[in-house]
Design a protein around this motif. Structure first.
Motif, PDB file in Angstrom:
ATOM      1  N   PRO A  47       0.826  -1.232  -0.258  1.00  0.00           N
ATOM      2  CA  PRO A  47       0.095   0.107  -0.033  1.00  0.00           C
ATOM      3  C   PRO A  47       0.904   1.346   0.129  1.00  0.00           C
ATOM      4  O   PRO A  47       0.361   2.195  -0.492  1.00  0.00           O
ATOM      5  CB  PRO A  47      -0.976   0.006   1.233  1.00  0.00           C
ATOM      6  CG  PRO A  47      -0.822  -1.482   1.480  1.00  0.00           C
ATOM      7  CD  PRO A  47       0.556  -2.233   1.265  1.00  0.00           C
ATOM      8  N   ILE A  48       1.710   1.136   0.807  1.00  0.00           N
ATOM      9  CA  ILE A  48       2.705   2.276   0.721  1.00  0.00           C
ATOM     10  C   ILE A  48       4.467   1.888   0.594  1.00  0.00           C
ATOM     11  O   ILE A  48       4.645   0.757   1.065  1.00  0.00           O
ATOM     12  CB  ILE A  48       2.585   3.293   1.958  1.00  0.00           C
ATOM     13  CG1 ILE A  48       2.948   2.475   3.406  1.00  0.00           C
ATOM     14  CG2 ILE A  48       1.384   3.960   1.899  1.00  0.00           C
ATOM     15  CD1 ILE A  48       3.123   3.219   4.350  1.00  0.00           C
ATOM     16  N   LYS A 218      -0.166   8.228  11.843  1.00  0.00           N
ATOM     17  CA  LYS A 218      -0.196   8.940  10.483  1.00  0.00           C
ATOM     18  C   LYS A 218       0.572  10.114  10.591  1.00  0.00           C
ATOM     19  O   LYS A 218       0.959  10.557  11.702  1.00  0.00           O
ATOM     20  CB  LYS A 218      -1.732   9.359  10.219  1.00  0.00           C
ATOM     21  CG  LYS A 218      -2.744   8.157  10.187  1.00  0.00           C
ATOM     22  CD  LYS A 218      -2.403   7.300   8.948  1.00  0.00           C
ATOM     23  CE  LYS A 218      -3.467   5.938   9.344  1.00  0.00           C
ATOM     24  NZ  LYS A 218      -4.632   6.397   8.947  1.00  0.00           N
ATOM     25  N   PHE A 559      -5.653   0.275   4.883  1.00  0.00           N
ATOM     26  CA  PHE A 559      -5.418   0.730   3.585  1.00  0.00           C
ATOM     27  C   PHE A 559      -6.686   0.314   2.691  1.00  0.00           C
ATOM     28  O   PHE A 559      -6.206   0.289   1.408  1.00  0.00           O
ATOM     29  CB  PHE A 559      -4.088   0.350   3.053  1.00  0.00           C
ATOM     30  CG  PHE A 559      -2.986   0.930   3.770  1.00  0.00           C
ATOM     31  CD1 PHE A 559      -2.552   2.152   3.728  1.00  0.00           C
ATOM     32  CD2 PHE A 559      -2.348   0.284   4.847  1.00  0.00           C
ATOM     33  CE1 PHE A 559      -1.379   2.863   4.577  1.00  0.00           C
ATOM     34  CE2 PHE A 559      -1.554   0.979   5.635  1.00  0.00           C
ATOM     35  CZ  PHE A 559      -1.031   2.230   5.432  1.00  0.00           C
ATOM     36  N   GLU A 569      -8.634  10.646   1.747  1.00  0.00           N
ATOM     37  CA  GLU A 569      -7.521   9.743   2.496  1.00  0.00           C
ATOM     38  C   GLU A 569      -7.475   8.266   1.691  1.00  0.00           C
ATOM     39  O   GLU A 569      -5.904   8.129   1.399  1.00  0.00           O
ATOM     40  CB  GLU A 569      -7.587   9.830   3.953  1.00  0.00           C
ATOM     41  CG  GLU A 569      -6.487   9.374   4.534  1.00  0.00           C
ATOM     42  CD  GLU A 569      -6.583   9.317   6.181  1.00  0.00           C
ATOM     43  OE1 GLU A 569      -5.788   9.512   6.926  1.00  0.00           O
ATOM     44  OE2 GLU A 569      -7.932   9.101   6.540  1.00  0.00           O
ATOM     45  N   HIS A 573      -3.790   7.199  -0.190  1.00  0.00           N
ATOM     46  CA  HIS A 573      -3.066   6.142   0.182  1.00  0.00           C
ATOM     47  C   HIS A 573      -2.461   5.136  -1.149  1.00  0.00           C
ATOM     48  O   HIS A 573      -1.756   4.564  -1.027  1.00  0.00           O
ATOM     49  CB  HIS A 573      -4.002   5.096   1.014  1.00  0.00           C
ATOM     50  CG  HIS A 573      -3.828   5.420   2.375  1.00  0.00           C
ATOM     51  ND1 HIS A 573      -2.656   6.060   3.146  1.00  0.00           N
ATOM     52  CD2 HIS A 573      -4.880   5.133   3.510  1.00  0.00           C
ATOM     53  CE1 HIS A 573      -3.048   6.284   4.261  1.00  0.00           C
ATOM     54  NE2 HIS A 573      -4.400   5.909   4.658  1.00  0.00           N
TER      55      HIS A 573
END
Length: 980
Positions: A47-48, A218, A559, A569, A573
């Motif tokens: 996801p990141i 976060k 996510f 948001e 992501h």
């Protein structure tokens, strides 16, 4: 407790091993790790991909999915693959430390069978424990060992570990000597270990470390960016865990008190609006009120009164009154009693059902203070005992199974003291330790020990304790799989999240044999799974906004797409910039998937997004990111909601009664419970192929090992001088003796998966002269597991040639509750919406559609409900989306979605079941899904042959997205003509 590796846990470990294939464990260099991660990200999607300049690898795993088991397994893998011996587990609290110790103890034998190694654990607790750390953990570098520490063990200069010791040959501190070993660290719940003091000392290690957490802060929440997720190698977030049936569903019950006055959830002074909470028919609602807007919708007494100003904590009204945001609350005694009464009712409701499935139910209460349970006049303890005894008497008057009645008889000891409840509070672990040292034990001390350390004993039906009370000592690090009811009798502290609280009961439950009740355990039956695995959360109406805030916490830690709102948001992501986000939202709104809600200032999802994302304009907008973002909107198999409001009644869709009478024969004909059977197997060829596959596997002997260690006085360390296998475990005699039982159990295990393998076939296979019997003598357990894999692999290569179905004439696929008809075969008036799908179409369905409204999960499903077709010789009498029809296959159950009743002038009937696929062409259907369709075709072929009324024909067909339904029906009618 029975331990078994779960696929998702293995995927996590495999990802880590893949990253570290080229990592230099001698240098522990951050640049080297970054290169390894770049290589990993080239073939793995996360996801990141926020890369840090540190030596961390981050793992996001939802509470209750076996995070501790996974990192203990990781320790053994890193030792096995990369010869790493020294590890540290850092935990933020004593309760988590105790939980880790317990997990190491419980998994000791399991991991030994897997790796033929024991993990030696050291815990720093006092000056006595430091001797073992120095003489074994530090000096015995060959020993596979782990040091378990809380942050408080190292975060102060004067701590014992930060001082030198005479047993060391240098003047450095004990912790510096530990750091010099370059141990690999595991940080459990890293969001609780962000302090400067801890990081100052932890940074001395300067070696690879893993951060395992269910919650990561976060960017916008913290100043120091090093604490946010980075170097991610695995992600199992809250929503993803639920979608994959790895945690319980949450059902929240709000107990309404007398005071239902609206109050402010939050105010926005800049934009001049407030979010208010109010109740309608016992259900909490929230509404945005803008400046100068009337508040009459909140309560009739505010009719004609406007909001004139608002700040963060207070709303100012035109009549001079104010409405404040309540940050905390204290419940009155009668309110606490009502909450406990509801919790005990819920406990008894499910306890008798679970008892019959050999599952013990536990309940957990969070209370205001220790004095409420252990004080001189403990109101909560006394009130619980009074209410429990009353409810128990009511339950005993019911028609109960005798075994359950006997179980309730152990609620009291010989002096008639109630034994079902106990508290665990801060300081009880130290109290428990002192009790051990003194050798004195009492019932309270035994119960405390059981709650904290003896999970298996607590889960036993021989133990009457099943109601646990705590202020908040039972937090991260403590959970129990069989917590089914969780009740808040007190306001949370500012540091305590709602997600942390429900996390104490999210883990999937286990039965009395220690077997976890997973989705596969109930044969992938969603209803059976969620009938067992759900957590009742009981809160007061004073806890305004509990559900919404819990939902937000879950979404913020995930996510994955959840709920009915598409947030900016979530799109951030996915890597979209502000411009792309705005354009995508507008495009999806134009395509009818989103609806902008002015009250909440958000986009509500009103139709499936996945299909709409295939729009060419969206493909151009997203460019190279398109496929990755499309995947994020892929429909999930699990259609249940993670969090439900039990105060709300399920939305229902009316059933057209005249059509239901027509549909009844079709429904009861296809809704048969079935078992896969194998017929006419070419045994000779099959046996030979299984044996060839099995003999190619290497199954090693199990040995009893001897290890000799000596003390090297010159270097003041322990070294391993000799390690050898002194004797092989002998299974030859016991295997021959126990073989019949082993084969019977092996056959039963296959039957549990709805596959009937004859015992005669297994005997023929085992007794074949070419089968390598030595493998079974080496390790029976490993050999039978390998044999099972080989049978499944080889059998399924040509499975459809020999597969058949055995139908139970008087039992049905959804036997426990038929959603369409009553037990006496009368049509029900309505069906719950969630059984048909997620979205209600704005269009009115066809006149011969079974339901008054069209509920669908996709655009193609909506189009089907609107079809009005005319055929030459046949008429469509009635058609419907099927609420629940499970066809067993070796690749999970298969659920077709539509069924049609066609009839001609002569009374000939065709029952046509159709699976609608949203693919452009048949070749796009994934191989696993194609196999399930093949089984469905075989199922309906055999079902048609078993029909007693030969004037009825049964057919199954798959309809691809762009395929016209009329064309599909004409193919079916042609098949019918050919069959005459």
């Amino acid at each position: 407790m029975i331990f078994e590796r779960q696929d998702y846990q293995q995927e996590c470990i495999n990802n880590i091993i893949s990253v570290l294939e080229d990592f230099d464990f001698d240098a522990h260099n951050a640049e080297n790790l970054k290169t390894c991660l770049d290589k990993f990200y080239a073939t793995h999607t996360m996801p990141i991909k926020n890369l840090s300049n540190k030596l961390n690898l981050d793992i996001l795993m939802e509470t209750g999915t076996g995070k501790t088991f996974t990192y203990l397994n990781l320790i053994f893998e890193l030792h096995s693959k990369f010869k790493q011996n020294k590890f540290i587990i850092f935990v933020p609290r004593k309760a988590i430390l105790e939980s880790v110790k317990q997990n190491i103890k419980l998994t000791k034998d399991y991991f030994y069978t897997q790796y033929h190694k024991h993990l030696k654990a050291y815990v720093y607790s006092d000056t006595k424990s430091q001797e073992a750390i120095i003489n074994h953990y530090i000096k015995n570098t060959d020993e596979l060992s782990v040091l378990i520490l809380t942050n408080s063990a190292i975060d102060k200069k004067d701590n014992i570990l930060n001082k030198s010791h005479e047993a060391l040959f240098n003047t450095e501190s004990i912790f510096t000597n530990i750091a010099n070993l370059k141990p690999i660290s595991i940080i459990d719940e890293p969001h609780l270990l962000k302090g400067n003091a801890f990081n100052t000392y932890f940074s001395q290690i300067n070696a690879l470390y893993f951060r395992f957490g269910a919650t990561f802060p976060k960017y916008k929440e913290i100043k120091k960016k090093e604490h946010v997720l980075s170097n991610m190698v695995y992600c199992l977030d809250s929503i993803n865990a639920f979608n994959n049936y790895l945690v319980k569903q949450i059902r929240t019950h709000t107990i309404i008190q007398d005071n239902n006055t609206p109050y402010l959830i939050k105010g926005n002074n800049k934009e001049k609006y407030g979010i208010f909470s109010y109740f309608v028919n016992g259900i909490e609602k929230q509404k945005r009120i803008n400046k100068n807007q009337d508040l009459g919708d909140l309560d009739s007494k505010f009719r004609g009164i406007c909001l004139i100003n608002v700040d963060k904590d207070k709303a100012y009204l035109s009549n001079g009154e104010t409405i404040q945001a309540k940050k905390s609350y204290v419940l009155q005694e009668d309110e606490i009693s009502r909450l406990m009464a509801k919790a005990i009712d819920l406990h008894f409701e499910k306890e008798v059902e679970l008892f019959q499935k050999s599952i013990k139910a536990l309940s957990l209460f969070f209370i205001p203070s220790i004095e409420d349970f252990r004080g001189e006049n403990p109101f909560i303890k006394n009130a619980f005992e009074r209410i429990y005894k009353q409810k128990r008497e009511q339950v005993l008057k019911q028609n109960l199974p005798q075994e359950y009645r006997t179980y309730l008889n152990q609620d009291f000891d010989k002096d008639q003291v109630l034994r079902v409840h106990q508290g665990y509070f801060s300081g009880d672990s130290q109290k428990n330790a002192k009790t051990k040292e003194s050798g004195k034990e009492n019932i309270e001390a035994n119960d405390i020990k059981m709650i904290l350390e003896e999970k298996e004993k607590l889960l036993s039906f021989q133990t009457p304790l099943r109601f646990i009370f705590s202020v908040w000592a039972l937090q991260e690090g403590w959970d129990n799989p069989n917590i089914f009811t969780l009740t808040k009798l007190a306001n949370s502290t500012s540091e305590t999240s709602r997600h942390q609280q429900v996390g104490r009961g999210l883990r999937l439950c286990v039965n009395n044999e220690g077997k976890r009740i997973t989705h596969s355990f109930v044969d992938y039956d969603d209803s059976a799974f969620f009938d067992i695995n759900y957590l009742d959360m009981v809160v007061s109406s004073e806890e305004r906004g509990f559900i919404e805030r819990l939902q937000k916490e879950i979404e913020d830690s995930s996510f994955s797409l959840s709920g009915d709102i598409l947030t900016e948001e979530f799109l951030e992501h996915l890597g979209l910039d502000k411009r792309q986000i705005n354009r995508l939202l507008i495009r999806l709104e134009d395509l009818g998937c989103l609806e902008f809600d002015k009250q909440s200032n958000s986009y509500k999802i009103i139709a499936q997004i996945y299909e709409a994302m295939k729009n060419e304009n969206i493909k151009v907008l997203l460019g190279e990111q398109y496929m990755e973002i499309l995947e994020a909107f892929k429909p999930r198999e699990n259609r249940h909601d993670y969090l439900t409001d039990a105060n709300k009644t399920n939305e229902k869709i009316n059933i057209r009664q005249s059509l239901a009478q027509e549909f009844k024969e079709l429904w009861h004909s296809i809704n048969k419970q079935a078992k896969i059977v194998y017929e006419n197997i070419n045994q000779t060829h099959l046996v030979e192929s299984i044996i060839e596959s099995f003999n190619a596997k290497s199954i090693h002997k199990e040995y009893i090992s001897y290890e000799k260690k000596v003390y090297d006085s010159k270097n003041n360390r322990i070294i391993t001088e000799k390690l050898e296998n002194i004797a092989a475990k002998e299974y030859a005699h016991t295997l021959h003796k126990n073989l019949p039982q082993l084969l019977i159990e092996f056959a039963k295990a296959n039957q549990k998966r709805h596959e009937e393998l004859p015992l005669s076939f297994l005997l023929k296979l085992y007794n074949h002269p070419k089968l390598n019997k030595q493998s079974f003598i080496n390790s029976p357990k490993a050999a039978f597991q390998a044999l099972q894999d080989c049978i499944k692999e080889e059998l399924h290569k040509n499975l459809l040639q020999s597969v058949s179905y055995d139908f139970s004439q008087n039992t049905f696929s959804n036997e426990r509750f038929d959603p369409l008809y009553t037990p006496d075969k009368h049509p029900r008036q309505s069906i719950e919406k969630h059984m048909l799908g997620k979205y209600i179409s704005k269009n009115i369905p066809s006149d011969n559609y079974l339901y008054e409204k069209a509920v669908c999960d996709s655009k193609i499903e909506e189009e089907i409900t609107l079809d009005t077709l005319k055929l030459n010789d046949y008429q469509i009498q009635v058609f419907a989306k099927l609420p629940k029809l499970s066809i067993p296959t070796p690749y999970k159950s298969y659920e077709p979605d539509f069924a049609y009743l066609l009839k001609d002038a002569k009374g000939q009937k065709i029952f046509f079941v159709c699976e609608s696929k949203g693919y452009d062409k048949e070749s796009d259907i994934p191989a696993q899904e194609r196999k399930k369709i093949d089984y469905a075709e075989k199922f309906f072929e055999k079902l048609g042959e078993s029909m007693q009324n030969k004037n009825i024909k049964v057919y199954f067909h798959t309809r691809i997205n762009k395929q016209n339904l009329l064309q599909v029906l004409e193919e079916v009618l042609q098949r019918s003509d050919n069959d005459r």
